[in-house]
Design a protein around this motif. Structure first.
Motif, PDB file in Angstrom:
ATOM      1  N   GLN A 329       0.822  -1.209   0.000  1.00 45.10           N
ATOM      2  CA  GLN A 329       0.000   0.000   0.000  1.00 45.10           C
ATOM      3  C   GLN A 329       0.859   1.262   0.000  1.00 45.10           C
ATOM      4  O   GLN A 329       0.493   2.279  -0.587  1.00 45.10           O
ATOM      5  CB  GLN A 329      -0.910  -0.026   1.235  1.00 45.10           C
ATOM      6  N   GLU A 332       3.647   3.529  -3.851  1.00 44.34           N
ATOM      7  CA  GLU A 332       2.749   4.185  -4.806  1.00 44.34           C
ATOM      8  C   GLU A 332       3.087   3.825  -6.253  1.00 44.34           C
ATOM      9  O   GLU A 332       2.195   3.678  -7.088  1.00 44.34           O
ATOM     10  CB  GLU A 332       2.809   5.710  -4.618  1.00 44.34           C
ATOM     11  N   LEU A 335       1.437   0.445  -7.219  1.00 40.71           N
ATOM     12  CA  LEU A 335      -0.007   0.508  -7.470  1.00 40.71           C
ATOM     13  C   LEU A 335      -0.320   1.292  -8.740  1.00 40.71           C
ATOM     14  O   LEU A 335      -1.239   0.933  -9.494  1.00 40.71           O
ATOM     15  CB  LEU A 335      -0.715   1.134  -6.273  1.00 40.71           C
ATOM     16  N   THR A 336       0.416   2.371  -8.992  1.00 44.08           N
ATOM     17  CA  THR A 336       0.187   3.158 -10.206  1.00 44.08           C
ATOM     18  C   THR A 336       0.422   2.299 -11.449  1.00 44.08           C
ATOM     19  O   THR A 336      -0.390   2.306 -12.387  1.00 44.08           O
ATOM     20  CB  THR A 336       1.120   4.381 -10.222  1.00 44.08           C
ATOM     21  N   PHE A 339      -2.537  -0.361 -11.944  1.00 45.52           N
ATOM     22  CA  PHE A 339      -3.789   0.118 -12.536  1.00 45.52           C
ATOM     23  C   PHE A 339      -3.589   0.597 -13.972  1.00 45.52           C
ATOM     24  O   PHE A 339      -4.492   0.465 -14.805  1.00 45.52           O
ATOM     25  CB  PHE A 339      -4.391   1.230 -11.675  1.00 45.52           C
ATOM     26  N   THR A 380      -7.153   4.258  -0.598  1.00 40.80           N
ATOM     27  CA  THR A 380      -6.029   4.279  -1.542  1.00 40.80           C
ATOM     28  C   THR A 380      -6.438   3.681  -2.882  1.00 40.80           C
ATOM     29  O   THR A 380      -6.178   4.261  -3.948  1.00 40.80           O
ATOM     30  CB  THR A 380      -4.836   3.469  -0.960  1.00 40.80           C
ATOM     31  N   ASN A 383      -8.747   6.055  -4.762  1.00 44.40           N
ATOM     32  CA  ASN A 383      -8.005   7.185  -5.351  1.00 44.40           C
ATOM     33  C   ASN A 383      -7.219   6.750  -6.591  1.00 44.40           C
ATOM     34  O   ASN A 383      -6.997   7.549  -7.508  1.00 44.40           O
ATOM     35  CB  ASN A 383      -7.043   7.792  -4.321  1.00 44.40           C
ATOM     36  N   MET A 384      -6.798   5.477  -6.606  1.00 49.77           N
ATOM     37  CA  MET A 384      -6.051   4.958  -7.751  1.00 49.77           C
ATOM     38  C   MET A 384      -6.969   4.661  -8.946  1.00 49.77           C
ATOM     39  O   MET A 384      -6.494   4.349 -10.029  1.00 49.77           O
ATOM     40  CB  MET A 384      -5.316   3.671  -7.346  1.00 49.77           C
TER      41      MET A 384
END
Length: 814
Positions: A329, A332, A335-336, A339, A380, A383-384
């Motif tokens: 988590q 960043e 996760l970016t 997605f 989180t 927001n992603m």
């Protein structure tokens, strides 16, 4: 003494470094989480705060105090008892038992803080702070107490191949006694014994010494049952874990050894869908997978006695997952990239499937988080852009990818339905109905290829959660309920009801196979829920689209469960005792399919029989006058011979009493007085929004559709009298052999006139007295009601004049 409790996690460091308590910055060394062990032997988080030790006058001794960092409230006040056994684990945990079934733990953010408090505890108890446990556990018998006095520690045999049997017997004999378990665990820790055992394991395998391997299996299995975190940390380390699994392959009860290591090294492949740069995170993922495999596949199913002795193993896995989720988590970039690749059209199908499966597992791991951490996790992901990503994935052809996306969607809905509702309402402003997220979910439900509709059942549950007003945000003006239900009925309800409407165009279902029946039953279940919870939204939809008539076509299904679903839907509507619904039912003669099903069921005493009788009994007990009159006037001839229950005779009695009161003006006027002064219904019972809805002009109704089909518009006097004459002629055949055939023929379709209207005697009377009819909400003549002039269901002026002149024949005003 209670079993060793599982170790809770250390607090993950948070940005900022310091907590605030009492309005000032506090040293993070003292920052702790307080845990208690619940009945399921899982740790419950009681909050985060700052710990201190001081003398408490009320408790008459040095105590541990924890004050919440949020508001300074007291999370824990525990006296340091000189006889309590405190344990220090993993350098940042202090665990102890306050009572027989009440275990507590402090999880420190920093090792220095844990050491500081540990020294205070040891100081009170007069112990050396170098120990990891301050007291020997209480003995269970005098014999053990004597043993304890005579032998302060447990001496293990030297770790040699020839003494494996002796070691195995020692481990087995120590397990029943908490005291001996504790001594054995300490001896294994202090002497590095586990690594020596694993060295012997290699020797036994090289020599193919099966007897020695069987002893090693018993020894390692026994060490698991010691329930000791410090031992697990050695056994699950990178250098030892595969050898531990190897020892557990040689179960003496099996004729052939298992191949667990071969599976883990050759079959099970670690896929990095997005490269993980952190080596510690990578190692933690490998470790968690292998320990989970040991728990699920390698260790034998524990007995009831052993269940609690593996609680630390469960906790080890649980808290590893917490750490993995936290580390991912905070990354960043990871996760970016995740997605971005998920939604990129250039990503190939195999890669996308791996990405979706990873995200599904990631969400599953999040279920281990405490509520406040789970909030941050889903925030989180939101927001992603997880919801737009799911919309893209659900629109793809790959069934496996869609299935995984559905599981992810279920996590989001269960966690925060309002977040999902807000998203779908916003996207409706830019997109067509066909590609809305909720409509994609409905389509997947309708197109589920599983014969048992497992996926459809899951999706229906999610839809039910989304349309449930109980979990909508309660604001002063009920904004979310009003806005979302308005959106749902405008953009989504037609997609949900499409299979129902497509299958009920005739007087029996077009398709009546098992899978179709199951799907329609699911849709009816949700519509029934809507009738109960959505008031005027669903009411307008049912009446405007003539939904109930279409639903009742399913009463002719060969599947009893579907016919009962249709009946339950109608029963829910009647249970509301709403005159708008009642007029719609009477205008369209919607008791006809129910009576037909009742007659076709014959003399069988089954659920269908009981459910139909219960519906009529409800009408009788609740004295719903309009429906009572409608049933008796139109269906009495079909029901009068049913005498094994008194329901229908009771309905007839109600009807006659009602007509008698109407024929007797004195009784009628007395009833009006009572109603007006004592039993008058409050005109304000309808919600403001509901009043606005039903007071809108008919031209505003969707697509300008009539409330009922044109074929059912009010007939003139000649049209009505003709079927009455025919019915009276058929009545003469009542005693003949063809009675039952005729009755069923009369109900064979909506065109049959024989049950539309009938006279019990030569006269008929209004359903309500003239003096009271005007008081009913939505009565004929009230603005905007289905009975108002110009709308279906109104009584012509000539009929009204006739009613005023004579009481000999007064037609039933619907």
């Amino acid at each position: 003494a209670p079993d060793q409790p599982p170790a809770p996690p250390a607090i993950a460091s948070q940005s900022g470094g310091c907590g605030v308590a009492g309005g000032r910055m506090t040293d993070t060394r003292r920052r702790v989480k307080v845990y208690t062990l619940n009945e399921d032997r899982q740790w419950d988080d009681r909050g985060t705060g700052h710990v201190s030790s001081c003398y408490v006058e009320r408790l008459k001794g040095m105590s541990l105090l924890v004050r919440a960092e949020s508001d300074g409230s007291l999370l824990l006040e525990s006296k340091i008892n000189p006889n309590t056994a405190y344990q220090k684990q993993q350098d940042t945990l202090i665990v102890w038992s306050e009572a027989e079934n009440y275990d507590l733990a402090l999880s420190f953010q920093e090792k220095a803080g844990c050491d500081e408090i540990w020294e205070k505890i040891c100081q009170v108890q007069g112990k050396d702070p170098s120990v990891d446990i301050t007291q020997d556990l209480v003995d269970e018998s005098e014999e053990e107490r004597f043993d304890d006095m005579s032998s302060p520690g447990l001496e293990l045999p030297s770790c040699e191949l020839s003494r494996l049997e002796e070691i195995a017997e020692l481990v087995a004999s120590s397990l029943p006694s908490p005291l001996r378990r504790e001594k054995l665990a300490l001896a294994l820790e202090n002497e590095g014994y586990i690594k020596k055992l694993l060295e012997i394991f290699h020797v036994c395998e090289d020599l193919e010494n099966i007897e020695g391997l069987h002893h090693l299996y018993e020894i390692i299995k026994g060490i698991f049952l010691l329930n000791r975190t410090a031992l697990f940390e050695v056994m699950f380390s990178e250098e030892c874990i595969m050898d531990v699994i190897g020892c557990l392959e040689y179960d003496p009860s099996l004729s052939q050894s298992r191949k667990h290591r071969e599976f883990l090294t050759k079959t099970a492949k670690f896929k990095e869908v997005i490269p993980i740069s952190d080596p510690e995170l990578k190692q933690k993922i490998h470790q968690t997978y292998r320990v989970q495999y040991i728990q699920d596949m390698v260790l034998p199913t524990p007995s009831v006695f052993e269940e609690n002795m593996l609680s630390t193993l469960h906790s080890f896995i649980f808290f590893n997952k917490v750490e993995i989720v936290g580390m991912l988590q905070e990354d960043e970039k990871f996760l970016t990239d995740l997605f971005a690749q998920l939604t990129d059209e250039a990503t190939d199908e195999e890669k996308r499937q791996e990405l979706v499966n990873f995200l599904k597992e990631f969400c599953a791991f999040s279920q281990t988080l405490q509520p406040q951490n789970r909030d941050a996790f889903f925030k989180t992901l939101s927001n992603m852009g997880i919801l737009p990503a799911l919309e893209v994935i659900l629109g793809m052809d790959d069934a496996q990818v869609r299935s995984a996306a559905t599981d992810i969607f279920s996590y989001l809905v269960e966690y925060n339905p309002s977040m999902v509702r807000e998203f779908v309402m916003q996207e409706a402003q830019q997109n067509d109905d066909d590609i809305l997220l909720i409509n994609l979910i409905i389509e997947h439900m309708i197109c589920d290829t599983d014969p048992e509709l497992g996926g459809a059942v899951l999706l229906m549950g999610l839809l039910r959660t989304l349309v449930d007003p109980e979990n909508m945000l309660a604001t002063a003006n009920k904004t979310e309920k009003t806005e979302f239900l308005g959106f749902f009925y405008k953009h989504c309800m037609h997609v949900l009801t499409a299979p129902l409407l497509a299958n009920t165009t005739e007087d029996k279902p077009s398709k009546d196979d098992f899978q179709t029946a199951q799907l329609l039953a699911l849709i009816l279940e949700l519509l029934t829920f809507c009738v109960e919870h959505h008031t005027y939204h669903i009411k307008n939809y049912i009446i405007n689209k003539d939904i109930l008539r279409r639903v009742l076509v399913l009463m002719a299904s060969k599947h009893a469960f579907l016919a009962l679903c249709a009946l339950r839907f109608k029963r829910k509507i009647i249970g509301l005792k709403d005159e708008f619904y009642n007029r719609y039912i009477m205008k369209s003669f919607l008791f006809e399919p129910v009576v037909k099903a009742f007659l076709n069921n014959g003399s069988r005493y089954n659920l269908m029989n009981s459910a139909i009788i219960e519906m009529f009994e409800f009408i009788r007990v609740e004295d719903i006058k309009s429906l009572t009159a409608h049933v008796i006037e139109n269906y009495w001839k079909a029901l009068e011979d049913v005498d094994y229950v008194q329901t229908f005779k009771g309905l007839k009695l109600r009807f006659e009493q009602q007509r008698e009161r109407q024929d007797n003006p004195k009784l009628d006027s007395m009833r009006s007085i009572l109603r007006n002064h004592r039993y008058r219904r409050d005109a304000r019972t309808l919600e403001d929004e509901e009043e606005m809805w039903f007071n809108t002009d008919e031209d505003d109704m969707e697509d300008g559709e009539a409330v009922v089909p044109p074929s059912d518009k009010t007939k003139n006097d000649e049209d009505i009298m003709d079927p009455i004459t025919k019915f009276m002629e058929r009545k003469k055949l009542k005693e003949s052999e063809e009675k039952e055939v005729l009755l069923k023929t009369n109900l064979s379709g909506r065109q049959s006139p024989s049950f539309k209207l009938s006279f019990s005697s030569g006269t008929k009377s209004n359903l309500t007295s003239p003096s009271s009819a005007s008081n009913l909400p939505g009565s004929p003549g009230s603005p905007g009601s289905p009975g108002s002039p110009g709308s279906p269901g109104s009584v012509s002026k000539s009929t009204s004049q006739m009613a005023a002149i004579t009481t000999k024949v007064i037609l039933n005003g619907l």
